[in-house]
Design a protein around this motif. Structure first.
Motif, PDB file in Angstrom:
ATOM      1  N   ARG A   1       0.826  -1.216   0.000  1.00 35.50           N
ATOM      2  CA  ARG A   1       0.000   0.000   0.000  1.00 35.50           C
ATOM      3  C   ARG A   1       0.863   1.271   0.000  1.00 35.50           C
ATOM      4  O   ARG A   1       0.588   2.226  -0.715  1.00 35.50           O
ATOM      5  N   SER A   2       1.949   1.257   0.764  1.00 31.98           N
ATOM      6  CA  SER A   2       2.781   2.468   0.875  1.00 31.98           C
ATOM      7  C   SER A   2       3.366   2.842  -0.498  1.00 31.98           C
ATOM      8  O   SER A   2       3.475   4.016  -0.842  1.00 31.98           O
ATOM      9  N   ARG A   3       3.719   1.816  -1.278  1.00 32.47           N
ATOM     10  CA  ARG A   3       4.310   2.085  -2.594  1.00 32.47           C
ATOM     11  C   ARG A   3       3.243   2.615  -3.564  1.00 32.47           C
ATOM     12  O   ARG A   3       3.491   3.533  -4.344  1.00 32.47           O
ATOM     13  N   ALA A   4       2.050   2.040  -3.478  1.00 29.06           N
ATOM     14  CA  ALA A   4       0.947   2.528  -4.323  1.00 29.06           C
ATOM     15  C   ALA A   4       0.668   3.989  -3.982  1.00 29.06           C
ATOM     16  O   ALA A   4       0.485   4.833  -4.880  1.00 29.06           O
ATOM     17  N   LYS A   5       0.685   4.302  -2.694  1.00 28.40           N
ATOM     18  CA  LYS A   5       0.379   5.680  -2.262  1.00 28.40           C
ATOM     19  C   LYS A   5       1.481   6.639  -2.714  1.00 28.40           C
ATOM     20  O   LYS A   5       1.203   7.729  -3.222  1.00 28.40           O
ATOM     21  N   TRP A   6       2.726   6.198  -2.582  1.00 31.66           N
ATOM     22  CA  TRP A   6       3.864   7.032  -3.011  1.00 31.66           C
ATOM     23  C   TRP A   6       3.728   7.365  -4.508  1.00 31.66           C
ATOM     24  O   TRP A   6       3.864   8.515  -4.937  1.00 31.66           O
ATOM     25  N   CYS A   7       3.413   6.350  -5.288  1.00 28.16           N
ATOM     26  CA  CYS A   7       3.328   6.559  -6.741  1.00 28.16           C
ATOM     27  C   CYS A   7       2.092   7.408  -7.095  1.00 28.16           C
ATOM     28  O   CYS A   7       2.160   8.314  -7.934  1.00 28.16           O
ATOM     29  N   ALA A   8       0.975   7.126  -6.414  1.00 31.21           N
ATOM     30  CA  ALA A   8      -0.254   7.896  -6.666  1.00 31.21           C
ATOM     31  C   ALA A   8      -0.029   9.374  -6.316  1.00 31.21           C
ATOM     32  O   ALA A   8      -0.412  10.271  -7.084  1.00 31.21           O
ATOM     33  N   ASP A   9       0.616   9.618  -5.187  1.00 32.15           N
ATOM     34  CA  ASP A   9       0.870  11.007  -4.768  1.00 32.15           C
ATOM     35  C   ASP A   9       1.775  11.725  -5.770  1.00 32.15           C
ATOM     36  O   ASP A   9       1.553  12.886  -6.108  1.00 32.15           O
ATOM     37  N   GLN A  10       2.785  11.021  -6.237  1.00 31.35           N
ATOM     38  CA  GLN A  10       3.728  11.644  -7.189  1.00 31.35           C
ATOM     39  C   GLN A  10       3.059  12.060  -8.488  1.00 31.35           C
ATOM     40  O   GLN A  10       3.454  13.035  -9.112  1.00 31.35           O
ATOM     41  N   HIS A  11       2.048  11.279  -8.896  1.00 28.71           N
ATOM     42  CA  HIS A  11       1.477  11.489 -10.225  1.00 28.71           C
ATOM     43  C   HIS A  11       0.034  11.994 -10.186  1.00 28.71           C
ATOM     44  O   HIS A  11      -0.628  12.046 -11.227  1.00 28.71           O
ATOM     45  N   GLY A  12      -0.452  12.319  -9.011  1.00 24.65           N
ATOM     46  CA  GLY A  12      -1.812  12.857  -8.926  1.00 24.65           C
ATOM     47  C   GLY A  12      -2.874  11.847  -9.314  1.00 24.65           C
ATOM     48  O   GLY A  12      -3.853  12.175 -10.000  1.00 24.65           O
ATOM     49  N   ILE A  13      -2.685  10.609  -8.899  1.00 22.68           N
ATOM     50  CA  ILE A  13      -3.681   9.558  -9.185  1.00 22.68           C
ATOM     51  C   ILE A  13      -4.565   9.414  -7.940  1.00 22.68           C
ATOM     52  O   ILE A  13      -4.048   9.233  -6.829  1.00 22.68           O
ATOM     53  N   PRO A  14      -5.895   9.502  -8.088  1.00 20.95           N
ATOM     54  CA  PRO A  14      -6.757   9.573  -6.908  1.00 20.95           C
ATOM     55  C   PRO A  14      -6.714   8.343  -5.994  1.00 20.95           C
ATOM     56  O   PRO A  14      -6.773   8.493  -4.778  1.00 20.95           O
ATOM     57  N   ASN A  15      -6.629   7.134  -6.563  1.00 20.68           N
ATOM     58  CA  ASN A  15      -6.821   5.954  -5.716  1.00 20.68           C
ATOM     59  C   ASN A  15      -5.628   5.006  -5.714  1.00 20.68           C
ATOM     60  O   ASN A  15      -5.466   4.224  -6.644  1.00 20.68           O
ATOM     61  N   PRO A  16      -4.826   5.025  -4.652  1.00 18.93           N
ATOM     62  CA  PRO A  16      -3.808   3.988  -4.493  1.00 18.93           C
ATOM     63  C   PRO A  16      -4.463   2.717  -3.957  1.00 18.93           C
ATOM     64  O   PRO A  16      -5.346   2.806  -3.095  1.00 18.93           O
ATOM     65  N   VAL A  17      -4.068   1.579  -4.474  1.00 14.11           N
ATOM     66  CA  VAL A  17      -4.734   0.325  -4.101  1.00 14.11           C
ATOM     67  C   VAL A  17      -3.671  -0.698  -3.710  1.00 14.11           C
ATOM     68  O   VAL A  17      -2.658  -0.842  -4.393  1.00 14.11           O
ATOM     69  N   GLU A  18      -3.940  -1.446  -2.638  1.00 19.86           N
ATOM     70  CA  GLU A  18      -3.033  -2.539  -2.274  1.00 19.86           C
ATOM     71  C   GLU A  18      -3.565  -3.822  -2.899  1.00 19.86           C
ATOM     72  O   GLU A  18      -4.691  -4.224  -2.630  1.00 19.86           O
ATOM     73  N   GLY A  19      -2.782  -4.429  -3.763  1.00 16.95           N
ATOM     74  CA  GLY A  19      -3.178  -5.711  -4.358  1.00 16.95           C
ATOM     75  C   GLY A  19      -3.727  -5.536  -5.762  1.00 16.95           C
ATOM     76  O   GLY A  19      -4.585  -4.691  -6.020  1.00 16.95           O
ATOM     77  N   TYR A  20      -3.214  -6.351  -6.671  1.00 17.00           N
ATOM     78  CA  TYR A  20      -3.583  -6.215  -8.088  1.00 17.00           C
ATOM     79  C   TYR A  20      -5.048  -6.598  -8.345  1.00 17.00           C
ATOM     80  O   TYR A  20      -5.752  -5.943  -9.105  1.00 17.00           O
ATOM     81  N   HIS A  21      -5.498  -7.680  -7.680  1.00 18.53           N
ATOM     82  CA  HIS A  21      -6.884  -8.125  -7.912  1.00 18.53           C
ATOM     83  C   HIS A  21      -7.889  -7.094  -7.379  1.00 18.53           C
ATOM     84  O   HIS A  21      -8.980  -6.936  -7.942  1.00 18.53           O
ATOM     85  N   GLU A  22      -7.504  -6.428  -6.305  1.00 20.36           N
ATOM     86  CA  GLU A  22      -8.405  -5.398  -5.756  1.00 20.36           C
ATOM     87  C   GLU A  22      -8.660  -4.305  -6.784  1.00 20.36           C
ATOM     88  O   GLU A  22      -9.770  -3.797  -6.932  1.00 20.36           O
ATOM     89  N   LEU A  23      -7.609  -3.944  -7.508  1.00 17.83           N
ATOM     90  CA  LEU A  23      -7.776  -2.889  -8.518  1.00 17.83           C
ATOM     91  C   LEU A  23      -8.655  -3.381  -9.682  1.00 17.83           C
ATOM     92  O   LEU A  23      -9.541  -2.655 -10.160  1.00 17.83           O
ATOM     93  N   ILE A  24      -8.409  -4.596 -10.115  1.00 21.39           N
ATOM     94  CA  ILE A  24      -9.140  -5.104 -11.288  1.00 21.39           C
ATOM     95  C   ILE A  24     -10.656  -5.093 -11.034  1.00 21.39           C
ATOM     96  O   ILE A  24     -11.452  -4.877 -11.938  1.00 21.39           O
ATOM     97  N   LYS A  25     -11.032  -5.304  -9.756  1.00 18.41           N
ATOM     98  CA  LYS A  25     -12.472  -5.375  -9.416  1.00 18.41           C
ATOM     99  C   LYS A  25     -13.150  -4.011  -9.388  1.00 18.41           C
ATOM    100  O   LYS A  25     -14.360  -3.924  -9.357  1.00 18.41           O
ATOM    101  N   ARG A  26     -12.383  -2.947  -9.343  1.00 14.31           N
ATOM    102  CA  ARG A  26     -12.967  -1.629  -9.046  1.00 14.31           C
ATOM    103  C   ARG A  26     -13.952  -1.140 -10.119  1.00 14.31           C
ATOM    104  O   ARG A  26     -13.729  -1.311 -11.311  1.00 14.31           O
ATOM    105  N   ASP A  27     -15.000  -0.469  -9.651  1.00 11.59           N
ATOM    106  CA  ASP A  27     -16.019   0.061 -10.568  1.00 11.59           C
ATOM    107  C   ASP A  27     -15.538   1.282 -11.335  1.00 11.59           C
ATOM    108  O   ASP A  27     -16.108   1.636 -12.366  1.00 11.59           O
ATOM    109  N   ASP A  28     -14.505   1.973 -10.814  1.00 11.16           N
ATOM    110  CA  ASP A  28     -14.053   3.185 -11.511  1.00 11.16           C
ATOM    111  C   ASP A  28     -12.912   2.879 -12.494  1.00 11.16           C
ATOM    112  O   ASP A  28     -12.172   3.768 -12.899  1.00 11.16           O
ATOM    113  N   VAL A  29     -12.788   1.603 -12.883  1.00  9.06           N
ATOM    114  CA  VAL A  29     -11.752   1.208 -13.850  1.00  9.06           C
ATOM    115  C   VAL A  29     -12.428   0.585 -15.076  1.00  9.06           C
ATOM    116  O   VAL A  29     -13.178  -0.374 -14.962  1.00  9.06           O
ATOM    117  N   ASP A  30     -12.170   1.183 -16.251  1.00  8.50           N
ATOM    118  CA  ASP A  30     -12.666   0.601 -17.514  1.00  8.50           C
ATOM    119  C   ASP A  30     -11.612  -0.295 -18.155  1.00  8.50           C
ATOM    120  O   ASP A  30     -11.944  -1.230 -18.879  1.00  8.50           O
TER     121      ASP A  30
END
Ligand SMILES: NC(=O)c1ccc[n+]([C@@H]2O[C@H](COP(=O)([O-])OP(=O)(O)OC[C@H]3O[C@@H](n4cnc5c(N)ncnc54)[C@H](OP(=O)(O)O)[C@@H]3O)[C@@H](O)[C@H]2O)c1
Length: 343
Positions: free
Chosen positions: A55-84
């Motif tokens: 999670r800390s690495r996702a947050k670091w990268c999200a903060d650097q690039h202005g990405i709203p949602n850092p996510v821990e775990g690849y499968h968690e991201l794939i399930k998200r409703d805000d991802v096309d």
């Protein structure tokens, strides 16, 4: 058929607004950090989330690039409703399982090269995407210069093409955990750089070879250098070389009966230099060309557009088959006929 962009959201009868394709990114490594800017600066796309194992690495990268949602775990991201669409930028062994998971969740897929570890896996990916888009992120195929390469071959500027050659290398003191040195993660130059040199041969020959012979220098459990020869229809041949033990090269030559097309930056233009190539005539006369354009942004535009992606997909599937055949040739020491592998 692909489902057509659900990104066209009617707003008012006379004024349609295009909704952006929302990307979720798997991995926070080198190529991710390069492609984020292209995804964020292309009109039709945006990045809504990024996943890391930590999670800390996702947050670091999200903060650097202005990405709203850092996510821990690849499968968690794939399930998200805000991802096309999911962009997979992970070691090669993770491409196939996470591509299939992306298909299961009915998302589009942009997957880093190599698409998969084998032709069989590549076909499984193709079959999983019935009505969603999928594309491997092989940027050079999307540079406007590549269209010009095809035109020169088709209009006879080179005469009859007889031989293709390519050399691709970089000299890299890898860190010990680099996935390129790990057999389990799909490391080694056969998949990593072979994807480009075999893909180059397939692209210019317009089809897969009839046969291949390949040899490889294996160190630390993975191919570090690879040489291969291929035979195509109409007596076209190809020789390619790639590895991690020579200074950076990204060269090809397409030899024809009238002239040769030569390029020294085909996988990605040299930093701070114009994208370039040359046509060498038999007389020694050289015509130089340079080009504008950003291959990654073009790739993203192609991915989200309504155009069929089938030519790119066939290129990827055939490249995976050539790599399988090269691997078998290395293993057996024999020339391998590709038809036999497909039976
Ligand atoms: N198209 C191109 O021009 C291009 C250029 C370079 C690389 N690539 C491809 O992109 C992919 C990633 O390459 P890269 O150079 O970006 O690699 P990288 O810098 O090493 O990053 C790989 C990422 O994968 C994740 N990962 C998950 N499991 C891992 C494991 N067991 N070991 C190491 N990393 C792991 C890590 O993300 P988290 O720790 O955040 O989870 C890491 O940041 C490869 O398939 C490569 O061939 C393409």
């Amino acid at each position: 058929m692909y489902d057509q962009p659900n990104f066209l959201v009617p707003r008012q009868a006379e004024n349609q607004m295009q909704r952006k394709m929302r990307f979720g990114i798997l991995g926070t490594g080198r190529i991710t950090r390069r492609l984020i800017a292209d995804l964020q600066s292309t009109d039709q796309t945006e990045v809504t989330s990024i996943a890391s194992r930590e999670r800390s690495r996702a947050k670091w990268c999200a903060d650097q690039h202005g990405i709203p949602n850092p996510v821990e775990g690849y499968h968690e991201l794939i399930k998200r409703d805000d991802v096309d669409a999911v962009y997979i930028a992970l070691p090669p062994s993770l491409h196939h399982p996470l591509s299939l998971a992306t298909a299961e969740h009915n998302k589009h897929l942009l997957c880093e090269k190599p698409l998969a570890l084998s032709h069989h896996q590549a076909l499984e990916i193709q079959n999983a995407f019935h009505n969603k888009r999928w594309l491997d992120a092989t940027g050079w195929l999307h540079h406007p210069r590549t269209d010009q390469f095809s035109k020169w071959v088709a209009d006879g500027s080179l005469g009859e093409v007889s031989h293709l050659s390519a050399a691709l290398s970089f000299h890299q003191p890898f860190q010990s955990q680099d996935h390129r040195l790990s057999r389990e993660l799909g490391g080694g130059c056969l998949l990593d750089l072979g994807w480009y040199v075999f893909g180059f041969s397939r692209f210019f020959a317009g089809k897969k070879p009839k046969a291949i012979y390949a040899d490889s220098l294996i160190q630390k459990g993975v191919p570090q250098r690879l040489n291969a020869m291929m035979w195509f229809d109409n007596d076209v041949t190809a020789t390619v070389s790639c590895g991690y033990d020579a200074a950076t090269r990204k060269w090809f030559e397409v030899a024809g009966s009238v002239a040769s097309l030569i390029c020294d930056d085909f996988t990605r233009p040299w930093h701070d230099r114009p994208t370039r190539c040359w046509i060498h005539a038999a007389s020694g006369q050289v015509q130089s060309y340079s080009f504008e354009g950003n291959q990654e942004r073009n790739m993203i535009k192609t991915f989200v557009s309504e155009n069929a992606l089938t030519d790119f997909q066939s290129q990827a599937i055939d490249t995976a088959l050539i790599i399988d055949a090269a691997s078998k040739s290395i293993e057996t020491g024999e020339k391998i006929k590709l038809g036999v592998l497909e039976e």
